[in-house]
Write a protein that holds these residues in place. Structure first.
Motif, short mmCIF file in Angstrom:
data_model
loop_
_atom_site.label_atom_id
_atom_site.label_comp_id
_atom_site.label_asym_id
_atom_site.label_seq_id
_atom_site.Cartn_x
_atom_site.Cartn_y
_atom_site.Cartn_z
N MET A 1 0.75 -1.04 -0.09
CA MET A 1 -0.01 0.06 -0.02
C MET A 1 1.05 1.25 -0.06
O MET A 1 1.92 1.43 0.88
N PRO A 2 0.73 2.20 -1.17
CA PRO A 2 1.74 3.42 -0.92
C PRO A 2 1.35 4.24 0.15
O PRO A 2 0.02 4.43 0.44
N LEU A 3 2.48 5.03 0.41
CA LEU A 3 2.29 5.81 1.32
C LEU A 3 1.61 7.38 0.73
O LEU A 3 2.11 7.72 -0.28
N THR A 4 0.56 7.96 1.42
CA THR A 4 0.13 9.12 0.80
C THR A 4 0.87 10.30 1.63
O THR A 4 1.31 10.33 2.60
N THR A 5 1.15 11.41 0.78
CA THR A 5 1.73 12.52 1.13
C THR A 5 0.68 13.62 1.65
O THR A 5 0.96 14.73 2.01
N GLU A 6 -0.69 13.41 1.24
CA GLU A 6 -2.08 14.35 1.57
C GLU A 6 -2.07 14.39 3.04
O GLU A 6 -1.99 13.37 3.78
N PRO A 7 -2.05 15.70 3.69
CA PRO A 7 -2.39 15.75 5.04
C PRO A 7 -3.65 15.12 5.35
O PRO A 7 -4.64 15.27 4.73
N MET A 8 -3.63 14.45 6.44
CA MET A 8 -4.90 14.09 7.17
C MET A 8 -5.80 15.28 7.57
O MET A 8 -5.39 16.10 8.37
N PRO A 9 -7.23 15.31 7.08
CA PRO A 9 -7.74 16.53 7.60
C PRO A 9 -8.19 16.09 9.04
O PRO A 9 -8.55 15.16 9.80
N ALA A 10 -8.55 17.51 9.91
CA ALA A 10 -8.75 17.51 11.27
C ALA A 10 -10.17 17.41 11.50
O ALA A 10 -10.95 17.96 10.64
N SER A 11 -10.63 16.63 12.60
CA SER A 11 -11.97 16.38 12.71
C SER A 11 -12.69 17.83 13.32
O SER A 11 -11.99 18.67 13.61
N LEU A 12 -13.82 17.63 13.06
CA LEU A 12 -14.89 18.93 13.39
C LEU A 12 -14.67 19.23 14.97
O LEU A 12 -14.60 20.25 15.59
N ALA A 13 -14.59 18.23 15.67
CA ALA A 13 -14.47 18.27 17.29
C ALA A 13 -13.17 18.89 17.54
O ALA A 13 -12.96 19.52 18.52
N ARG A 14 -12.06 18.52 17.06
CA ARG A 14 -10.69 19.07 17.20
C ARG A 14 -10.69 20.49 16.96
O ARG A 14 -10.51 21.44 17.46
N ARG A 15 -11.36 20.89 15.59
CA ARG A 15 -11.38 22.20 15.21
C ARG A 15 -12.13 23.17 16.33
O ARG A 15 -11.80 24.15 16.86
N VAL A 16 -13.48 22.46 17.00
CA VAL A 16 -14.14 23.26 17.80
C VAL A 16 -13.28 23.31 18.98
O VAL A 16 -13.53 24.54 19.81
N ILE A 152 -12.20 26.62 2.31
CA ILE A 152 -12.54 26.87 1.05
C ILE A 152 -12.18 28.01 0.21
O ILE A 152 -11.66 28.06 -0.79
N ALA A 153 -12.55 28.99 1.05
CA ALA A 153 -12.15 30.36 0.07
C ALA A 153 -10.68 30.63 0.13
O ALA A 153 -10.19 31.09 -1.01
N SER A 154 -10.06 30.25 0.91
CA SER A 154 -8.68 30.57 0.85
C SER A 154 -7.53 29.27 0.69
O SER A 154 -6.54 29.35 0.33
N GLY A 155 -8.32 28.32 0.18
CA GLY A 155 -7.64 27.15 -0.59
C GLY A 155 -6.69 26.50 0.68
O GLY A 155 -5.41 25.95 0.39
N SER A 156 -7.12 26.51 2.02
CA SER A 156 -6.78 25.95 2.99
C SER A 156 -7.26 24.80 3.76
O SER A 156 -8.47 24.48 3.29
N MET A 157 -6.57 24.22 4.80
CA MET A 157 -7.23 23.25 5.51
C MET A 157 -6.72 23.01 6.79
O MET A 157 -5.74 23.54 7.06
N LEU A 158 -7.29 22.49 7.85
CA LEU A 158 -6.82 22.12 9.03
C LEU A 158 -6.25 20.77 9.15
O LEU A 158 -7.00 19.71 8.86
N ALA A 159 -5.21 20.34 9.33
CA ALA A 159 -4.46 19.14 9.06
C ALA A 159 -4.17 18.44 10.41
O ALA A 159 -3.80 19.24 11.40
N ARG A 160 -4.42 17.31 10.73
CA ARG A 160 -3.99 16.69 11.81
C ARG A 160 -2.58 16.29 12.04
O ARG A 160 -2.12 15.62 11.05
N LEU A 161 -2.02 16.68 12.94
CA LEU A 161 -0.50 15.92 13.09
C LEU A 161 -0.64 14.72 13.60
O LEU A 161 -1.20 14.46 14.18
N ALA A 162 0.67 13.95 13.42
CA ALA A 162 1.02 12.64 13.75
C ALA A 162 1.29 12.58 15.23
O ALA A 162 1.81 13.52 15.86
#
Length: 162
Positions: A1-16, A152-162
């Protein structure tokens, strides 16, 4: 299984959770700026009935600087650190200043709801931004990368850190 370089999105609970922590940090920042303004003016930030014209814009600029510096230098505000999330581009790169500025501007738009107090009560005015931010977070429930409207407007996201 290949490793992905895309960041994992943070959950809504973490964001709140980060929002709640950052609300405390912003409260502290506003209090410190208020204290410094009182000390600098000898306690004359108001003339008894009116707040000085420069006071609220100064508070807004300092809070905006807190978010912009945090997002562009390390990608994390104080509230994001314990929840192990960071703001980044959709590809996981650090946010450039332009995107961070768009993220901040769109994210702050619900504050315009405070102007409702002229038409209604202060209670309505205080609830308006809360409702606005809840609406801003709704896309995070259906977006595959869990992005809110300002992401969405800024082309950004919240990524979860390992």
């Amino acid at each position: 299984m290949p490793l992905t370089t895309e960041p994992m999105p943070a959950s809504l609970a973490r964001r709140v959770g980060a929002i709640i922590y950052d609300a405390l940090a912003v409260t502290a920042i506003v209090m410190v700026v208020g204290l410094l303004c009182q000390l600098a003016t000898g306690g004359h930030v108001t003339d008894g009935t009116q707040i000085a014209w420069w006071y609220q814009p100064l508070q807004g600029l300092v809070v905006a600087a807190y978010f912009l510096v945090s997002w562009t230098r390390g990608g994390q505000t104080l509230g994001m650190r314990p929840w192990r999330i960071r703001a980044c581009t959709d590809q996981g790169a650090p946010l450039p200043v332009g995107r961070a500025l768009v993220r901040l501007t769109v994210g702050a738009l619900p504050l315009l709801g405070l102007g409702i107090f002229m038409l209604g009560t202060m209670r309505w005015a205080l609830w308006a931004p809360v409702v606005g931010w809840a609406l801003w977070l709704l896309p995070a429930l259906v977006d595959p990368r869990r992005r809110a409207l300002h992401d969405i407007a800024s082309g950004s996201m919240l990524a979860r850190l390992a």
